[in-house]
Scaffold this motif. Structure first.
Motif, PDB file in Angstrom:
ATOM      1  N   ASP A   1       1.168  -6.041   3.420  1.00  0.00           N
ATOM      2  CA  ASP A   1       0.763  -5.023   2.556  1.00  0.00           C
ATOM      3  C   ASP A   1       1.155  -3.921   3.260  1.00  0.00           C
ATOM      4  N   GLY A   2       2.249  -4.096   4.217  1.00  0.00           N
ATOM      5  CA  GLY A   2       2.837  -2.126   4.404  1.00  0.00           C
ATOM      6  C   GLY A   2       2.169  -1.333   5.452  1.00  0.00           C
ATOM      7  N   ILE A   3       0.300  -2.196   5.812  1.00  0.00           N
ATOM      8  CA  ILE A   3      -0.429  -1.696   6.663  1.00  0.00           C
ATOM      9  C   ILE A   3      -0.031  -1.781   8.170  1.00  0.00           C
ATOM     10  N   VAL A   4       0.635  -0.861   8.833  1.00  0.00           N
ATOM     11  CA  VAL A   4       0.340  -0.760  10.584  1.00  0.00           C
ATOM     12  C   VAL A   4      -0.485  -0.826  11.363  1.00  0.00           C
ATOM     13  N   ILE A   5      -0.242  -2.112  11.896  1.00  0.00           N
ATOM     14  CA  ILE A   5      -2.013  -2.237  12.700  1.00  0.00           C
ATOM     15  C   ILE A   5      -1.378  -2.211  14.392  1.00  0.00           C
TER      16      ILE A   5
ATOM     17  N   VAL B   1       0.444  -1.432  -0.047  1.00  0.00           N
ATOM     18  CA  VAL B   1      -0.312  -0.044   0.079  1.00  0.00           C
ATOM     19  C   VAL B   1       0.807   1.445  -0.312  1.00  0.00           C
ATOM     20  N   ASN B   2       0.085   2.395  -0.486  1.00  0.00           N
ATOM     21  CA  ASN B   2       1.063   3.532  -0.334  1.00  0.00           C
ATOM     22  C   ASN B   2       0.058   4.383  -0.061  1.00  0.00           C
TER      23      ASN B   2
ATOM     24  N   CYS C   1       4.497   3.717   8.780  1.00  0.00           N
ATOM     25  CA  CYS C   1       6.378   3.199   8.103  1.00  0.00           C
ATOM     26  C   CYS C   1       6.501   2.296   8.186  1.00  0.00           C
ATOM     27  N   ASP C   2       7.818   2.027   7.028  1.00  0.00           N
ATOM     28  CA  ASP C   2       8.436   1.034   7.026  1.00  0.00           C
ATOM     29  C   ASP C   2       9.375   0.732   8.443  1.00  0.00           C
TER      30      ASP C   2
ATOM     31  N   THR D   1      -6.041   3.137  10.009  1.00  0.00           N
ATOM     32  CA  THR D   1      -5.591   1.761   9.763  1.00  0.00           C
ATOM     33  C   THR D   1      -5.278   1.163   8.436  1.00  0.00           C
ATOM     34  N   MET D   2      -5.717   2.975   7.661  1.00  0.00           N
ATOM     35  CA  MET D   2      -5.855   2.677   5.502  1.00  0.00           C
ATOM     36  C   MET D   2      -6.702   2.109   5.735  1.00  0.00           C
TER      37      MET D   2
END
Length: 281
Positions: free
Chosen positions: A91-95, A4-5, A72-73, A129-130
């Motif tokens: 997928d890059g999402i931080v939860i 995700v971006n 953030c990564d 949470t995107m």
């Protein structure tokens, strides 16, 4: 792997707050477990809009910047969390886990972007949470905020890191506060309108009481001798942008064929209107 971006074009944001409202509509009083507990009605803005005004009347401009968790990564919140309360999905999402994170207020304090809020009643750190619960359902291809944006300021996309590197170079994308070193998955376009400043002014042909359309404007940083050149528009106004705040002393010189040139010096702290130049033959 595609991740995700989010791309935020600062120049397209009109401060309508549709992004904020759609986020609140999706998350207020709605549990989306195990992704997130309900957002409280007041006190939290998982998606916020920051605002800055640059310069002085009548040549000022305004800029709005949509702002949320940067996913953030290298998330500082994850490092501060205990018992796996914060995770980074493939997928890059931080939860932030709404069960494991209970009582862990240090997660809020760890975020350098101040994008995590403390729910006093639930004793939970909470954030954007995107809209992972919508993406996971397969029925939505983007979060509520980007879907609701009427100007195209918010663009959500799945892309590999190499694809994003190419896009970053091609479109001049930037991190907001790269000095934090957290490698966000949110990118900003035209960020200079929020973080940098301009020099503006007006030019009049005094004997004719006319605007000096096309007058040459030369801005020089006195210490570095770096030079910027621009031309006045048909209203006699000029603006030179993308200058660093508090960058020292400058000289601005205006020229027009058949008229005596004029120069003014000033210290640049923030965006400034240097006033009107009245040129005489």
């Amino acid at each position: 792997m595609k991740k995700v971006n989010m791309i935020v074009d600062v120049a397209r944001c009109h401060d309508c707050n549709n992004c904020f409202l759609s986020c609140k509509d999706e998350h207020w009083d709605n549990d989306h477990l195990p992704i997130a507990a309900a957002q409280p009605r007041f006190g939290q803005k998982w998606r916020d809009v920051l605002y800055v005004e640059r310069g002085q009347y009548p040549l000022q401009d305004v800029c709005s910047l949509s702002y949320a968790c940067m996913h953030c990564d290298e998330p500082a919140c994850k490092k501060a969390a205990k018992d796996g309360a914060v995770s980074k999905r493939e997928d890059g999402i931080v939860i932030i886990d709404p069960v494991k994170a209970k009582g862990q207020k240090q997660i809020v304090d760890a975020c350098p972007y101040k994008a995590i809020y403390w729910n006093e009643e639930s004793e939970l750190p909470q954030k954007c949470t995107m809209c992972a619960h919508l993406l996971d359902s397969g029925e939505w291809s983007q979060p509520r905020c980007s879907f609701a944006c009427p100007t195209g300021s918010l663009t959500f996309l799945y892309a590999t890191d190499s694809e994003m590197a190419e896009k970053t170079a091609a479109e001049g994308l930037e991190y907001f506060h790269p000095e934090y070193g957290t490698k966000p998955r949110v990118w900003y376009k035209n960020l200079y309108r929020f973080t940098q400043c301009h020099v503006a002014g007006s030019i009049e042909l005094h004997d004719k009481k006319e605007c000096a359309d096309g007058a040459k404007v030369t801005l020089t940083n006195i210490a570095s001798q770096q030079v910027w050149v621009a031309a006045a528009n048909n209203y006699g106004d000029f603006k030179i942008d993308k200058l660093e705040p508090n960058s020292g002393a400058y000289a601005v010189t205006v020229e027009y064929p058949g008229y005596a040139a004029q120069t003014r010096e000033f210290a640049l702290h923030a965006s400034v209107n240097v006033g009107t130049f009245y040129l005489n033959p």
